[in-house]
Design an enzyme around this catalytic site. Structure first.
Site, PDB file in Angstrom:
ATOM      1  N   SER A 216       0.867  -1.184   0.000  1.00  0.00           N
ATOM      2  CA  SER A 216       0.000   0.000   0.000  1.00  0.00           C
ATOM      3  C   SER A 216       0.897   1.225   0.000  1.00  0.00           C
ATOM      4  O   SER A 216       1.812   1.353   0.810  1.00  0.00           O
ATOM      5  CB  SER A 216      -0.959  -0.019   1.185  1.00  0.00           C
ATOM      6  OG  SER A 216      -0.269  -0.193   2.386  1.00  0.00           O
ATOM      7  N   GLY A 218      -0.083   4.517   0.203  1.00  0.00           N
ATOM      8  CA  GLY A 218      -0.792   5.713   0.660  1.00  0.00           C
ATOM      9  C   GLY A 218      -1.643   6.291  -0.443  1.00  0.00           C
ATOM     10  O   GLY A 218      -2.416   5.568  -1.085  1.00  0.00           O
ATOM     11  N   ALA A 219      -1.500   7.586  -0.691  1.00  0.00           N
ATOM     12  CA  ALA A 219      -2.327   8.286  -1.676  1.00  0.00           C
ATOM     13  C   ALA A 219      -2.066   7.798  -3.104  1.00  0.00           C
ATOM     14  O   ALA A 219      -2.889   8.008  -4.002  1.00  0.00           O
ATOM     15  CB  ALA A 219      -2.081   9.791  -1.581  1.00  0.00           C
ATOM     16  N   GLY A 221      -2.039   4.715  -3.996  1.00  0.00           N
ATOM     17  CA  GLY A 221      -2.751   3.472  -4.259  1.00  0.00           C
ATOM     18  C   GLY A 221      -1.980   2.238  -3.851  1.00  0.00           C
ATOM     19  O   GLY A 221      -1.330   2.237  -2.801  1.00  0.00           O
ATOM     20  N   GLY A 247      -5.877   0.850   5.789  1.00  0.00           N
ATOM     21  CA  GLY A 247      -5.127  -0.372   5.490  1.00  0.00           C
ATOM     22  C   GLY A 247      -5.949  -1.620   5.787  1.00  0.00           C
ATOM     23  O   GLY A 247      -5.866  -2.614   5.056  1.00  0.00           O
ATOM     24  N   ASP A 248      -6.738  -1.570   6.849  1.00  0.00           N
ATOM     25  CA  ASP A 248      -7.581  -2.716   7.214  1.00  0.00           C
ATOM     26  C   ASP A 248      -8.667  -2.938   6.161  1.00  0.00           C
ATOM     27  O   ASP A 248      -8.999  -4.076   5.817  1.00  0.00           O
ATOM     28  CB  ASP A 248      -8.212  -2.506   8.594  1.00  0.00           C
ATOM     29  CG  ASP A 248      -7.159  -2.259   9.668  1.00  0.00           C
ATOM     30  OD1 ASP A 248      -6.028  -2.786   9.530  1.00  0.00           O
ATOM     31  OD2 ASP A 248      -7.449  -1.528  10.629  1.00  0.00           O
TER      32      ASP A 248
END
Lengths: 308, 308
Positions: A216, A218-219, A221, A247-248
Site C-alpha cells: 500500500s 498511501g495516496a 494506491g 489499510g484494514d
C-alpha cells in the site's frame, strides 16, 4: 467463512476535547468506544461486503469484557480466546478545533504459554471451516516473535490461504514461512528489504518467501507483485480525510477478492476503493458503502510490462 | 465513623509515555489504575490516620466495577450506590522526560432521578452512624445544582457536622445551606466572593452561611476563619512536587481534627503537614507518614489579631 486473527485486540476509545494543550487539564466533551485491533476492523468490512466472518485472538480483563460486549451485536462471530490479563486500550484524543488526533496505545496483556496453547487448539479447529485467514497487527507481550510463522505453517498444512499484515521482525519471520499474501505499506516494506523503491522491494519480499506482495502506497494506491503479473492501482484523485483503518479496509478488499476468485485488477480496484472510502468516512475506521460504489469504477489499474 | 461522599467518583488511570507530542502516536510504557474522586482520596488518608471511614456516592458500568474491585482491599468501607451509566475515567498522561502531566477527564455518567432517590435513602441511613461527613468534588450530569445544599440540610437535621469541598454554583448553593466548614482554594474563594484577598473573601463566605471557612492558599498554607478566631498556618518551607491530592489530604486533616476535637491551631497544622507530605510523595495523591510526622511540628500557626 473468512477467519481473521488479532492477537493484540484493543478497546478503541475516542475522546473529543476542545483543544489539546500539553501539561494542561482537559474536560472530555465526548467519549466513544469500539472493538478494535486490525483483524476486527478487517472482519467488519468483510461482513459489510457480505462475507461470513469469524474473529479470533485474545480478549481478557475488564477491557476485554467491554470489547466483547460491543462486538456481540455486530456481524463478525466472536471466537476470541480468554486471557487473564487486561485487553489493551487505545485512546485517540481528537482536537475538535483542528481534527488532529493524538494517539495513546497501551502495550497489551502478557499472554501465557497455556493461553497460547489454548489459542493454537482453537485456531486449528477454526481453520477447518475457513476459506481464508488474515493474520493482523502487532504481537502482545509474551508471544514469541515467530508466532505468525507458526500460524502460517499451520494454515498451509490445512490448505487455507493466508494473508499476513504486520511489521518488523514478525513480518520478516512470517514471510520466511511462505504466506500466500503480505500487505506491507511503503515504510514496512523498506524496513524489511532496505529499499524504498516499492517495485524492487516487492520483488525482494517475494524472493524471501511471500507468494504475492501487495504494497500500500498511501495516496498513490497499491502495487501488486504476483506470479501472474504486476499491477498498480490508484484512486481517482488524492483523497483527504482520516487514514485510520484504511489499510484494514484494503486487507478486507484483497481477502474478499481472493475468496471470490476475482482477477487481480478487480481485487486491487476493490482494495483501493474501500481504502479511499474509509479515508473519506467521517468516523475513523468506518467506510461509506455509496462512496465505495462510486469510487470503484473510477480506480485506474495499470499492468506493468515487467514480469513479476 | 467518618463518611465521605463522592457523587462523581472516577477510575484514575495514569499513562507514562517517553514524551507527549500532540498529534503523534505514543506507546504507553506503563499503565496504573486507582479508585479516584476527591472523597475516596480523603477517606484513604483518614484511614491512614486511624479513622474508620465509609465512602458513598455513585459507581456503575465497567469502570465502576473496576473502581470497586480496586477499592475492596483498601481500608475505607464501600457504600457506593449503583448507577446504570459508566463511572468516568480520568487519564493522567505523565511525560517521563519532564514529569509534567496532561489530564483528560471524562464527564461522568448521567444520574437518573431514581438513582438519586436511592442515594438519598442510603445517605440518611449512613448519617445515623457518622461522626462527620465530607461532601467532595464536582456533580455528575443529571444531579441538580442544589444537591449539596440538600445533603447539608439533611446532615444538619441528623446532627452530623458537614465539610463541603466543591466549587462554582454547587459551592455557592451549598454555603447558603449553612455547612459547618467549607474548604475552598484561593481561586474558588475569589470566584465565590469576587475578592482575591483571602481574609476579606473568607469573612464574606462566612456571612453567606458557612460556619467556618478554611481557605487553602497553595504554598502559603491555610487560613481559617472560625467563630473562635482567625489563624494562618504555613509549611516550614516551600515544598516542591506533585500537588495532586494535596487538597484532599488537607480535608482529611481538618475532618480528623474535628472528630478528635483538636483546638484549631492543631487542626490547621495537621492539614498543612498532610498536604505538604502529599506534595512531596512520589505517587500522586499518596502521602508519606514519616514525612508527615517530620513536618507536623515544623508548621507555623499564627493567630490573627482581627476577630473573625
Amino acid at each position: 467463512m473468512i477467519l481473521t486473527v488479532t492477537l493484540n485486540t484493543a478497546l478503541d476509545i475516542t475522546y473529543r476535547v476542545p483543544a489539546l494543550t500539553p501539561h494542561a487539564s482537559h474536560r472530555v466533551t465526548d467519549v466513544a468506544e469500539r472493538p478494535g485491533g486490525k483483524g476486527l476492523n478487517v472482519a467488519r468490512v468483510l461482513a459489510a461486503l457480505g462475507h461470513d466472518t469469524v474473529v479470533t485472538g485474545f480478549a481478557g480483563g475488564p477491557s476485554g469484557a467491554v470489547l466483547r460486549d460491543l462486538l456481540a451485536p455486530l456481524a463478525p462471530v466472536d471466537a476470541l480466546v480468554p486471557v487473564s490479563g487486561n485487553t489493551r486500550r487505545t485512546v485517540a484524543v481528537v482536537d475538535a478545533a483542528t481534527g488532529d488526533t493524538t494517539q495513546l496505545n497501551e502495550p497489551g496483556p502478557t499472554v501465557t504459554a497455556d493461553e497460547w496453547a489454548a489459542f493454537l487448539s482453537s485456531y486449528a479447529e477454526l481453520l477447518g471451516g475457513a476459506e481464508a485467514v488474515a493474520l493482523c497487527g502487532s504481537l502482545p507481550p509474551g508471544i514469541h516473535v515467530g508466532a505468525y510463522a507458526e500460524l502460517i505453517r499451520r494454515a498451509r498444512t490445512a490448505g487455507v490461504p493466508v494473508l499476513l499484515d504486520t511489521s518488523g521482525e514478525p513480518l520478516r519471520r512470517g514471510i520466511a514461512a511462505r504466506p500466500g499474501l503480505v500487505k506491507p505499506n511503503a515504510d514496512e516494506l523498506a524496513q524489511l528489504t532496505g529499499s524504498r523503491d516499492p517495485l524492487r522491494a516487492a520483488h525482494d519480499a517475494r524472493r524471501r518467501g511471500a507468494h504475492t506482495v501487495v504494497a500500500s502506497l498511501g495516496a498513490d494506491g497499491m502495487l501488486a507483485a504476483t506470479p501472474e503479473g504486476l499491477w498498480q492501482a490508484a484512486p481517482p484523485a488524492r483523497v483527504k480525510g482520516n487514514p485510520t483503518g484504511a489499510g484494514d479496509s484494503a486487507v478486507a478488499g484483497l481477502l474478499s477478492g481472493l475468496v471470490e476468485q476475482l482477477p487481480w485488477p478487480e481485487r486491487l480496484a476493490r482494495a483501493v476503493a474501500l481504502s479511499a472510502a474509509t479515508v473519506l468516512a467521517p468516523a475513523a475506521g468506518e467506510f461509506d458503502v455509496r462512496t465505495y460504489e462510486d469510487l470503484l469504477p473510477q480506480v485506474e489499474v495499470t499492468a506493468h510490462a515487467t514480469a513479476a
